[in-house]
Design a protein around this motif. Structure first.
Motif, short mmCIF file in Angstrom:
data_model
loop_
_atom_site.label_atom_id
_atom_site.label_comp_id
_atom_site.label_asym_id
_atom_site.label_seq_id
_atom_site.Cartn_x
_atom_site.Cartn_y
_atom_site.Cartn_z
N ASP A 76 1.83 8.81 -4.55
CA ASP A 76 0.65 9.62 -4.79
C ASP A 76 0.67 10.87 -3.93
O ASP A 76 0.30 11.96 -4.38
N SER A 77 1.10 10.71 -2.68
CA SER A 77 1.21 11.86 -1.79
C SER A 77 2.18 12.89 -2.35
O SER A 77 1.89 14.10 -2.39
N GLY A 78 3.35 12.42 -2.82
CA GLY A 78 4.32 13.33 -3.41
C GLY A 78 3.78 14.02 -4.65
O GLY A 78 3.97 15.24 -4.84
N TYR A 79 3.08 13.26 -5.48
CA TYR A 79 2.47 13.82 -6.69
C TYR A 79 1.46 14.92 -6.34
O TYR A 79 1.46 16.00 -6.95
N LEU A 80 0.60 14.65 -5.35
CA LEU A 80 -0.41 15.63 -4.96
C LEU A 80 0.22 16.88 -4.34
O LEU A 80 -0.24 18.00 -4.57
N LEU B 101 -15.60 4.50 -9.06
CA LEU B 101 -14.48 4.62 -8.12
C LEU B 101 -13.53 5.63 -8.73
O LEU B 101 -12.74 5.33 -9.62
N ASP B 102 -13.63 6.88 -8.26
CA ASP B 102 -12.98 8.02 -8.89
C ASP B 102 -11.66 8.34 -8.19
O ASP B 102 -11.48 9.40 -7.60
N SER B 103 -10.74 7.41 -8.25
CA SER B 103 -9.43 7.60 -7.64
C SER B 103 -8.49 6.53 -8.18
O SER B 103 -8.70 5.35 -7.93
N PRO B 104 -7.46 6.92 -8.94
CA PRO B 104 -6.51 5.92 -9.44
C PRO B 104 -5.91 5.08 -8.31
O PRO B 104 -5.73 3.87 -8.45
N MET B 105 -5.61 5.74 -7.19
CA MET B 105 -5.01 5.01 -6.08
C MET B 105 -6.01 4.03 -5.46
O MET B 105 -5.65 2.90 -5.11
N ALA B 106 -7.27 4.43 -5.33
CA ALA B 106 -8.28 3.52 -4.79
C ALA B 106 -8.48 2.33 -5.73
O ALA B 106 -8.69 1.20 -5.27
N LEU C 272 0.81 -1.21 0.00
CA LEU C 272 0.00 0.00 0.00
C LEU C 272 0.85 1.27 0.00
O LEU C 272 0.50 2.26 -0.66
N CYS C 273 1.97 1.25 0.71
CA CYS C 273 2.86 2.42 0.70
C CYS C 273 3.41 2.67 -0.71
O CYS C 273 3.69 3.82 -1.08
N GLY C 274 3.55 1.59 -1.48
CA GLY C 274 3.97 1.74 -2.86
C GLY C 274 2.99 2.55 -3.69
O GLY C 274 3.36 3.13 -4.72
N LEU C 275 1.74 2.63 -3.24
CA LEU C 275 0.73 3.48 -3.87
C LEU C 275 0.63 4.84 -3.18
O LEU C 275 0.63 5.89 -3.81
N THR D 28 -7.66 -1.42 -4.57
CA THR D 28 -8.66 -2.49 -4.68
C THR D 28 -8.05 -3.72 -5.35
O THR D 28 -8.30 -4.86 -4.93
N ASP D 29 -7.21 -3.50 -6.35
CA ASP D 29 -6.49 -4.62 -6.97
C ASP D 29 -5.58 -5.31 -5.96
O ASP D 29 -5.51 -6.54 -5.90
N LEU D 30 -4.87 -4.51 -5.15
CA LEU D 30 -3.98 -5.08 -4.13
C LEU D 30 -4.75 -5.87 -3.09
O LEU D 30 -4.27 -6.88 -2.56
N PHE D 31 -5.95 -5.40 -2.75
CA PHE D 31 -6.79 -6.10 -1.79
C PHE D 31 -7.04 -7.53 -2.27
O PHE D 31 -7.00 -8.48 -1.49
N CYS D 32 -7.27 -7.67 -3.56
CA CYS D 32 -7.50 -9.00 -4.13
C CYS D 32 -6.22 -9.84 -4.12
O CYS D 32 -6.27 -11.06 -3.99
N GLN D 33 -5.08 -9.18 -4.25
CA GLN D 33 -3.81 -9.90 -4.33
C GLN D 33 -3.30 -10.35 -2.96
O GLN D 33 -2.42 -11.21 -2.89
N HIS D 34 -3.79 -9.74 -1.89
CA HIS D 34 -3.32 -10.06 -0.54
C HIS D 34 -4.45 -10.69 0.28
O HIS D 34 -4.81 -10.20 1.36
N ALA D 35 -4.98 -11.77 -0.22
CA ALA D 35 -6.12 -12.43 0.44
C ALA D 35 -5.75 -12.97 1.82
O ALA D 35 -6.64 -13.21 2.65
N GLU D 36 -4.45 -13.16 2.10
CA GLU D 36 -4.04 -13.68 3.41
C GLU D 36 -4.27 -12.66 4.52
O GLU D 36 -4.23 -13.02 5.71
N ASP D 37 -4.51 -11.40 4.17
CA ASP D 37 -4.64 -10.34 5.16
C ASP D 37 -6.09 -9.98 5.48
O ASP D 37 -6.34 -9.04 6.24
N HIS D 38 -7.06 -10.70 4.90
CA HIS D 38 -8.46 -10.35 5.16
C HIS D 38 -9.35 -11.58 4.97
O HIS D 38 -8.87 -12.66 4.62
N ARG D 39 -10.63 -11.40 5.20
CA ARG D 39 -11.57 -12.53 5.22
C ARG D 39 -12.01 -12.99 3.83
O ARG D 39 -12.52 -14.09 3.68
#
Length: 452
Positions: free
Chosen positions: A99-103, A271-276, A92-95, A280-291
């Motif tokens: 993004d924070s620096g860009y903004l 979903l009006d946010s490139p980072m979001a 997530l920090c990779g996103l 969301t893609d990362l959420f799917c990739q890290h299934a070990e961290d959620h239900r």
């Protein structure tokens, strides 16, 4: 002796930074940005009272910017050690950090172009390039494994709930066991695991974001359904400022569940946010961290329209018909939500849904407090839209849930420090801990240094 200095999240809910210092080593736990009131944001520009080059390591509890967003500046100013975190936090920090620096760069350019900044020229706190460079310092680790941070300091990460990768930190340093709660999540959350109990601590730092209140005992899906139905019936759109990480995915989950019940009006969901979108893609990739399974993730986001590019995002302001727009940032401090609010806040048919905690001094807090206008890009935008708060969607534990987590300690701490909360929230929670557990508990001051 071990010294602990509160460099942030003391008397306020942002800017988490806790310096653990021994005779020969310095470890910084969390490295967050101050957000909200200008007097707090100005602290981001002040030099740290410790030389970044002298810090041996950083430990992150999770990726939200009030816990990680100062890292690019720390590295820029001389920090050269490792940043220890969970795998989900690194992803997530990779996103978040680039993004924070860009903004920050974009805001500085816009301020210079419009001439509304007091600084000539306005400069960013750090750049996207600084943020990308800081990612090279990250050392992602497994949850539940003891990790050597320095020659006299080791840590264990445990699930905290809250967001992907969020963890509590148990630190063993020179024989003393210090526990940092980070941000504690909700129990029985449909997406995230329950906060994991910690068996013992000599010293404890516990967050108090919602330490003085309880979340409403209402169904988030039912409340969302009610809001969407009445807004669409009057021809308006539902605009939801959302944290790109965690909250956006929870909102999509609940909206999809409403759709599956056949109760959602026939309106598009954006979903009006490139980072979001990427989170969301990362959420799917890290299934070990959620239900949720990866397949469940994909199904839940199936009917969502991602607006990654700028031109598509701009068209949302001119496309006819009702719509649901989830856009960052969650406290309305920057990002695309500012443009959406410039268009929809003056529309009496529309609804702005505040779906989580709003720090004092933010536009989000102003909206919740009934502001008739909010300042965006140097201009005041009238607020005629309905404003609704759905606190039950918060990813933060409330007072009862925080006390439940504290009840998991088999061996209580000799001292407890209440941090990461507004002054009233922190003090009320201090009293509640002392009353219920009888622990020695206090709220530290910003910059205070204590010997453990």
């Amino acid at each position: 002796m071990v010294d602990l200095t509160f460099l942030g999240a003391a008397d306020t809910v942002t800017g988490s930074k806790f310096l653990v210092e021994t005779a020969h080593r310095k470890v910084l736990v969390d490295c967050g940005l101050f957000q909200g009131y200008k007097v707090l944001r100005s602290r981001n520009w002040n030099p740290l009272p410790v030389d970044p080059a002298s810090i041996d390591a950083v430990v992150l509890t999770h990726a939200h910017l009030d816990h990680s967003g100062y890292l690019p500046l720390l590295v820029k100013n001389g920090f050269s050690g490792k940043v220890f975190c969970t795998r989900g936090t690194r992803a997530l920090c990779g996103l978040l950090l680039p993004d924070s620096g860009y903004l920050l760069e974009a805001d500085a350019r816009y301020a210079n172009r419009r001439g509304f900044s007091q600084h000539k020229p306005a400069l960013p706190l750090y750049t996207k390039e600084d943020a990308v460079r800081s990612l090279k310092s990250f050392s992602p680790q497994k949850i539940g494994k003891r990790i050597a941070v320095t020659d006299n300091c080791s840590i264990i990460f445990r699930y905290a709930g809250h967001i992907l990768g969020a963890a509590t930190v148990e630190m063993l340093v020179d024989g003393k066991r210090i526990v940092f709660s980070g941000d504690i999540g909700r129990y029985d959350d449909p997406l995230m695991f329950d906060p994991e109990p910690v068996p013992e601590a000599d010293y404890l730092l516990v967050e108090s974001t919602y330490g003085d209140r309880l979340h409403p005992g209402l169904s988030p899906q039912q409340e969302l359904e009610n809001v969407i139905t009445r807004t669409v019936a009057r021809g308006g759109s539902v605009i939801i400022p959302s944290f790109a990480v965690g909250r956006a995915q929870a909102l999509l989950f609940h909206i999809n569940a409403i759709r599956q019940r056949g109760a959602l009006p026939d309106v598009p969901v954006y979903l009006d946010s490139p980072m979001a979108c990427s989170a969301t893609d990362l959420f799917c990739q890290h299934a070990e961290d959620h239900r949720l399974s990866a397949a469940h993730c994909r199904d839940a986001w199936d009917d969502v329209i991602y607006t990654r590019d700028v031109e598509h995002s701009k068209r949302l302001d001119t496309e006819p018909g009702s719509k649901i727009i989830i856009s960052a940032s969650g406290m309305v401090t920057g990002g695309r939500i500012l443009h959406r609010l410039k268009r929809y806040a003056p529309d009496h048919r529309s609804t702005i849904v505040m779906a989580g905690y709003q720090a004092g001094g933010t536009r989000g807090a102003a909206l919740l407090n009934g502001a008739e206008a909010i300042k965006i890009h140097g201009d005041y935008v009238p607020v005629r839209a309905e404003v609704v708060s759905l606190d039950m969607l918060s990813a933060h534990a409330d007072q009862h849930e925080l006390l439940r987590w504290l009840g998991g300690f088999k061996t209580p701490p000799s001292r407890c420090f209440v941090v990461h909360g507004e002054a009233e929230s922190a003090d009320r929670f201090r009293l509640k801990i002392a009353e219920q557990f009888g622990w020695e508990t206090r709220v530290p001051e910003h910059g205070e240094r204590v010997q453990l």
